[in-house]
Design an enzyme around this catalytic site. Structure first.
Site, PDB file in Angstrom:
ATOM      1  N   GLN A  52       0.831  -1.197   0.000  1.00 24.55           N
ATOM      2  CA  GLN A  52       0.000   0.000   0.000  1.00 24.55           C
ATOM      3  C   GLN A  52       0.869   1.252   0.000  1.00 24.55           C
ATOM      4  O   GLN A  52       1.916   1.304   0.643  1.00 24.55           O
ATOM      5  CB  GLN A  52      -0.936   0.016   1.206  1.00 24.55           C
TER       6      GLN A  52
ATOM      7  N   SER B 130       4.535  -6.415   2.617  1.00 30.42           N
ATOM      8  CA  SER B 130       3.243  -6.378   3.311  1.00 30.42           C
ATOM      9  C   SER B 130       2.127  -6.885   2.393  1.00 30.42           C
ATOM     10  O   SER B 130       2.066  -8.063   2.067  1.00 30.42           O
ATOM     11  CB  SER B 130       2.971  -4.960   3.822  1.00 30.42           C
ATOM     12  N   LEU B 131       1.249  -5.999   1.951  1.00 31.32           N
ATOM     13  CA  LEU B 131       0.170  -6.351   1.021  1.00 31.32           C
ATOM     14  C   LEU B 131       0.688  -7.130  -0.183  1.00 31.32           C
ATOM     15  O   LEU B 131       0.033  -8.047  -0.685  1.00 31.32           O
ATOM     16  CB  LEU B 131      -0.517  -5.066   0.556  1.00 31.32           C
TER      17      LEU B 131
ATOM     18  N   ARG C  76      -9.245  -7.841   4.327  1.00 28.23           N
ATOM     19  CA  ARG C  76      -8.127  -7.263   5.082  1.00 28.23           C
ATOM     20  C   ARG C  76      -8.229  -5.741   5.098  1.00 28.23           C
ATOM     21  O   ARG C  76      -8.077  -5.101   6.139  1.00 28.23           O
ATOM     22  CB  ARG C  76      -6.821  -7.714   4.435  1.00 28.23           C
TER      23      ARG C  76
ATOM     24  N   HIS D 130       0.861  -2.365  10.809  1.00 30.97           N
ATOM     25  CA  HIS D 130       2.014  -3.102  11.322  1.00 30.97           C
ATOM     26  C   HIS D 130       2.453  -2.656  12.720  1.00 30.97           C
ATOM     27  O   HIS D 130       3.638  -2.485  12.980  1.00 30.97           O
ATOM     28  CB  HIS D 130       3.173  -3.013  10.332  1.00 30.97           C
TER      29      HIS D 130
ATOM     30  N   GLN E  78       1.347 -10.925  10.015  1.00 35.33           N
ATOM     31  CA  GLN E  78       1.745  -9.738   9.256  1.00 35.33           C
ATOM     32  C   GLN E  78       0.970  -8.487   9.675  1.00 35.33           C
ATOM     33  O   GLN E  78       1.487  -7.370   9.614  1.00 35.33           O
ATOM     34  CB  GLN E  78       1.510 -10.025   7.765  1.00 35.33           C
TER      35      GLN E  78
END
Length: 322
Positions: free
Chosen positions: A12, A94-95, A119, A203, A252
């Site tokens: 993102q 991440s994503l 999510r 996070h 995550q």
């Protein structure tokens, strides 16, 4: 010619207006098919969102996440279709771990998109409940930033969210604590700090509130063993099997992105270079500045895709952008 690449998928923040427009113009059959399936999986008008919508339409977390993943998957399919491309090793920031797992055969594309849609919704819910913020700290050692976060903890949650590169670390948490940590980082010698334009404190431990609900979503989806190496952004080590991949996606949410470790692990593989698949060039920048590989490529626009296809030994189809 290069055909043995560590392939990275962005997270993102890489979204931009028109990010799949060139794909639909130059590769309408392939990219159009991927985006149409993404629309079916998510219930979102992703073709329009990724090609003609203004940037502000992509800003909400619950929109940005599926839009980025859909665009990344469309680029991947163009490379597969045009050049038979198969990554040597994959990772996602991440994503970006979702399209990376699709590339490795761990997740089906539609399942990944449905998970990402949920999510994003859950993360957006956290944003509405807490005053979250994220700030990038440049030019200060991560260990010193960890000390500053610990010092500022009485003001609220503030934790390291991203170890992006030796000179860039991102902190996340409740706004007063994040802002004070940023001020102290500057006083400690940081070159500068940059408040990120995000709608949720990603996070950090604030995201633990949604772990159980998202874990239930993950349990509904089949995960297969990886068909090629996947480096997890949660651990900076290889994903062992499907169950491990599922657990890492849960962890995550509240755990930091260890991209420095990912790039270090990638250096241990005999690859020809790094390739960023998806919108933006953030990960390409990290790879260039870290100096892991001399060859770093991105798929940010039509010109770069055209050049990449030629490097992969495939003359682009008629109508591809020069």
């Amino acid at each position: 010619m290069i055909d043995n690449l560590f392939t990275m998928f962005p997270g993102q923040g890489s979204q931009r207006a028109g990010m799949a427009g060139h794909l639909l113009r130059e590769h309408p059959r392939t990219a159009g098919r991927v985006l149409a399936r993404a629309e079916d999986a998510t219930g979102l008008p992703l073709t329009a969102l990724c090609s003609t919508a203004p940037e502000e339409a992509l800003a909400p977390t619950e929109i940005a996440q599926p839009a980025i993943v859909a665009t990344s998957l469309a680029v991947l399919e163009v490379l597969r279709d045009q050049a038979g491309f198969v990554p040597a090793v994959v990772a996602g920031h991440s994503l970006g771990e979702y399209p990376a797992l699709v590339a490795a055969g761990v997740l089906e594309a539609e399942a990944a998109l449905r998970l990402v849609r949920r999510r994003g919704e859950l993360m957006a819910g956290v944003s509405r409940q807490v005053g979250g913020a994220m700030t990038a700290v440049l030019g200060l050692a991560a260990a010193r930033i960890e000390e500053i976060c610990a010092y500022c903890a009485p003001l609220g949650v503030v934790e390291i969210a991203n170890y992006n590169e030796p000179g860039q670390t991102v902190i996340s948490g409740q706004r007063p604590a994040v802002e004070e940590a940023a001020r102290r980082a500057l006083a400690a010698g940081a070159e500068r700090t940059v408040a990120l334009k995000v709608s949720a404190p990603f996070h950090c431990s604030l995201m633990r509130a949604i772990e159980d609900e998202f874990a239930a979503e993950l349990e509904r989806v089949p995960f297969s063993a990886p068909r090629l190496p996947v480096i997890s952004s949660v651990t900076g080590t290889l994903v062992r099997d499907g169950g491990h991949a599922r657990d890492l996606l849960r962890r995550q949410l509240a755990g930091p992105v260890r991209w420095v470790d990912v790039l270090g692990a990638a250096a241990a593989h005999a690859v020809d270079g790094c390739l960023e698949v998806g919108p933006g060039r953030v990960l390409s920048g990290f790879a260039n500045r870290t100096g892991v590989h001399s060859v770093v490529r991105s798929t940010h626009d039509a010109r770069r895709i055209f050049a990449l296809l030629r490097e992969l030994g495939q003359e682009p189809a008629p109508g591809a952008a020069a």
